[in-house]
Scaffold this motif. Structure first.
Motif, PDB file in Angstrom:
ATOM      1  N   LYS A 112       0.839  -1.200   0.000  1.00  0.00           N
ATOM      2  CA  LYS A 112       0.000   0.000   0.000  1.00  0.00           C
ATOM      3  C   LYS A 112       0.874   1.250   0.000  1.00  0.00           C
ATOM      4  O   LYS A 112       0.617   2.204  -0.732  1.00  0.00           O
ATOM      5  CB  LYS A 112      -0.925  -0.021   1.226  1.00  0.00           C
ATOM      6  CG  LYS A 112      -1.983   1.044   1.229  1.00  0.00           C
ATOM      7  CD  LYS A 112      -2.890   0.847   2.433  1.00  0.00           C
ATOM      8  CE  LYS A 112      -4.002   1.863   2.460  1.00  0.00           C
ATOM      9  NZ  LYS A 112      -4.880   1.681   3.617  1.00  0.00           N
ATOM     10  N   ASP A 113       1.927   1.230   0.839  1.00  0.00           N
ATOM     11  CA  ASP A 113       2.853   2.366   0.887  1.00  0.00           C
ATOM     12  C   ASP A 113       3.580   2.536  -0.449  1.00  0.00           C
ATOM     13  O   ASP A 113       3.805   3.660  -0.911  1.00  0.00           O
ATOM     14  CB  ASP A 113       3.871   2.187   2.013  1.00  0.00           C
ATOM     15  CG  ASP A 113       3.236   2.291   3.390  1.00  0.00           C
ATOM     16  OD1 ASP A 113       3.898   1.863   4.354  1.00  0.00           O
ATOM     17  OD2 ASP A 113       2.097   2.798   3.506  1.00  0.00           O
ATOM     18  N   GLN A 114       3.947   1.430  -1.087  1.00  0.00           N
ATOM     19  CA  GLN A 114       4.605   1.490  -2.397  1.00  0.00           C
ATOM     20  C   GLN A 114       3.672   2.105  -3.437  1.00  0.00           C
ATOM     21  O   GLN A 114       4.090   2.928  -4.250  1.00  0.00           O
ATOM     22  CB  GLN A 114       5.043   0.089  -2.842  1.00  0.00           C
ATOM     23  CG  GLN A 114       6.160  -0.499  -2.026  1.00  0.00           C
ATOM     24  CD  GLN A 114       7.449   0.278  -2.178  1.00  0.00           C
ATOM     25  OE1 GLN A 114       7.758   0.811  -3.222  1.00  0.00           O
ATOM     26  NE2 GLN A 114       8.202   0.357  -1.094  1.00  0.00           N
ATOM     27  N   ASP A 115       2.403   1.704  -3.405  1.00  0.00           N
ATOM     28  CA  ASP A 115       1.418   2.255  -4.337  1.00  0.00           C
ATOM     29  C   ASP A 115       1.246   3.753  -4.129  1.00  0.00           C
ATOM     30  O   ASP A 115       1.139   4.520  -5.085  1.00  0.00           O
ATOM     31  CB  ASP A 115       0.067   1.553  -4.187  1.00  0.00           C
ATOM     32  CG  ASP A 115       0.091   0.116  -4.708  1.00  0.00           C
ATOM     33  OD1 ASP A 115       1.038  -0.243  -5.451  1.00  0.00           O
ATOM     34  OD2 ASP A 115      -0.831  -0.646  -4.365  1.00  0.00           O
ATOM     35  N   LYS A 116       1.240   4.193  -2.858  1.00  0.00           N
ATOM     36  CA  LYS A 116       1.133   5.624  -2.559  1.00  0.00           C
ATOM     37  C   LYS A 116       2.333   6.377  -3.101  1.00  0.00           C
ATOM     38  O   LYS A 116       2.197   7.463  -3.660  1.00  0.00           O
ATOM     39  CB  LYS A 116       1.011   5.861  -1.049  1.00  0.00           C
ATOM     40  CG  LYS A 116      -0.328   5.550  -0.475  1.00  0.00           C
ATOM     41  CD  LYS A 116      -0.352   5.850   1.018  1.00  0.00           C
ATOM     42  CE  LYS A 116      -1.664   5.468   1.639  1.00  0.00           C
ATOM     43  NZ  LYS A 116      -1.673   5.673   3.092  1.00  0.00           N
ATOM     44  N   ASP A 117       3.527   5.780  -2.923  1.00  0.00           N
ATOM     45  CA  ASP A 117       4.745   6.411  -3.439  1.00  0.00           C
ATOM     46  C   ASP A 117       4.687   6.544  -4.961  1.00  0.00           C
ATOM     47  O   ASP A 117       5.080   7.572  -5.524  1.00  0.00           O
ATOM     48  CB  ASP A 117       5.983   5.607  -3.040  1.00  0.00           C
ATOM     49  CG  ASP A 117       6.299   5.723  -1.564  1.00  0.00           C
ATOM     50  OD1 ASP A 117       7.129   4.909  -1.093  1.00  0.00           O
ATOM     51  OD2 ASP A 117       5.742   6.597  -0.878  1.00  0.00           O
ATOM     52  N   GLN A 118       4.187   5.514  -5.633  1.00  0.00           N
ATOM     53  CA  GLN A 118       4.067   5.562  -7.088  1.00  0.00           C
ATOM     54  C   GLN A 118       3.073   6.624  -7.522  1.00  0.00           C
ATOM     55  O   GLN A 118       3.299   7.364  -8.488  1.00  0.00           O
ATOM     56  CB  GLN A 118       3.631   4.183  -7.630  1.00  0.00           C
ATOM     57  CG  GLN A 118       4.678   3.111  -7.515  1.00  0.00           C
ATOM     58  CD  GLN A 118       5.898   3.409  -8.363  1.00  0.00           C
ATOM     59  OE1 GLN A 118       5.844   4.056  -9.393  1.00  0.00           O
ATOM     60  NE2 GLN A 118       7.053   2.944  -7.887  1.00  0.00           N
ATOM     61  N   ASP A 119       1.952   6.733  -6.794  1.00  0.00           N
ATOM     62  CA  ASP A 119       0.950   7.739  -7.113  1.00  0.00           C
ATOM     63  C   ASP A 119       1.518   9.141  -6.920  1.00  0.00           C
ATOM     64  O   ASP A 119       1.276  10.049  -7.721  1.00  0.00           O
ATOM     65  CB  ASP A 119      -0.291   7.575  -6.238  1.00  0.00           C
ATOM     66  CG  ASP A 119      -1.092   6.327  -6.577  1.00  0.00           C
ATOM     67  OD1 ASP A 119      -0.874   5.750  -7.680  1.00  0.00           O
ATOM     68  OD2 ASP A 119      -1.919   5.904  -5.757  1.00  0.00           O
ATOM     69  N   THR A 120       2.281   9.327  -5.868  1.00  0.00           N
ATOM     70  CA  THR A 120       2.885  10.629  -5.580  1.00  0.00           C
ATOM     71  C   THR A 120       3.891  11.000  -6.650  1.00  0.00           C
ATOM     72  O   THR A 120       3.935  12.139  -7.115  1.00  0.00           O
ATOM     73  CB  THR A 120       3.585  10.609  -4.193  1.00  0.00           C
ATOM     74  OG1 THR A 120       2.640  10.223  -3.210  1.00  0.00           O
ATOM     75  CG2 THR A 120       4.132  11.968  -3.847  1.00  0.00           C
ATOM     76  N   LYS A 121       4.697  10.042  -7.090  1.00  0.00           N
ATOM     77  CA  LYS A 121       5.681  10.298  -8.159  1.00  0.00           C
ATOM     78  C   LYS A 121       4.984  10.644  -9.465  1.00  0.00           C
ATOM     79  O   LYS A 121       5.423  11.500 -10.204  1.00  0.00           O
ATOM     80  CB  LYS A 121       6.579   9.084  -8.345  1.00  0.00           C
ATOM     81  CG  LYS A 121       7.579   8.906  -7.218  1.00  0.00           C
ATOM     82  CD  LYS A 121       8.423   7.670  -7.438  1.00  0.00           C
ATOM     83  CE  LYS A 121       9.345   7.443  -6.249  1.00  0.00           C
ATOM     84  NZ  LYS A 121      10.123   6.213  -6.406  1.00  0.00           N
ATOM     85  N   GLY A 122       3.864   9.962  -9.729  1.00  0.00           N
ATOM     86  CA  GLY A 122       3.110  10.222 -10.953  1.00  0.00           C
ATOM     87  C   GLY A 122       2.505  11.604 -10.974  1.00  0.00           C
ATOM     88  O   GLY A 122       2.421  12.261 -12.008  1.00  0.00           O
TER      89      GLY A 122
END
Length: 125
Positions: A112-122
């Motif tokens: 979940k944290d990885q997905d949030k990081d990816q969303d933030t980078k996007g």
């Protein structure tokens, strides 16, 4: 008549843990436990809820010593069997099963944290 403290003490013994371990797990000072034992104070509402959840007992039982009442509708119990459990599991989980669940939850949080990081980078691109 048992006090709240005596019921908590009973639950601690049944769980097979020390009072010190119980206090550490729930963020309770040993001084507070001593005050509860001497009748100087009782746990606050939020702490009672935490304690009841920790031991899987009702607040009615923890606070008043009353057994939970079964609510019936159409003649069927909301609880399963004579043990009045909310689920059908009758045995305690094995340590390996508990560890697996803990690892799975940690992995799920990590993903979940990885997905949030990816969303933030996007969003920043």
């Amino acid at each position: 008549m048992q006090s709240i403290y005596e019921r908590i003490e009973l639950l601690i013994k049944r769980q097979g843990i020390t009072k010190k371990s119980f206090c550490a797990q729930l963020g309770i000072s040993t001084g507070n436990m001593g005050d509860w034992k001497r009748g100087k104070s009782t746990p606050g509402t939020h702490k009672l809820i935490e304690i009841a959840a920790f031991f899987h007992v009702s607040l009615d039982w923890l606070i008043l010593g009353k057994q939970p009442q079964t609510i019936q509708e159409s003649g069927e119990d909301y609880f399963f069997g004579q043990m009045r459990q909310l689920n059908c599991q009758t045995e305690e989980l094995l340590p390996e099963e508990k560890n697996f669940i803990k690892e799975y939850l940690a992995f799920t949080k990590y993903r979940k944290d990885q997905d949030k990081d990816q969303d933030t980078k996007g969003e920043n691109s």
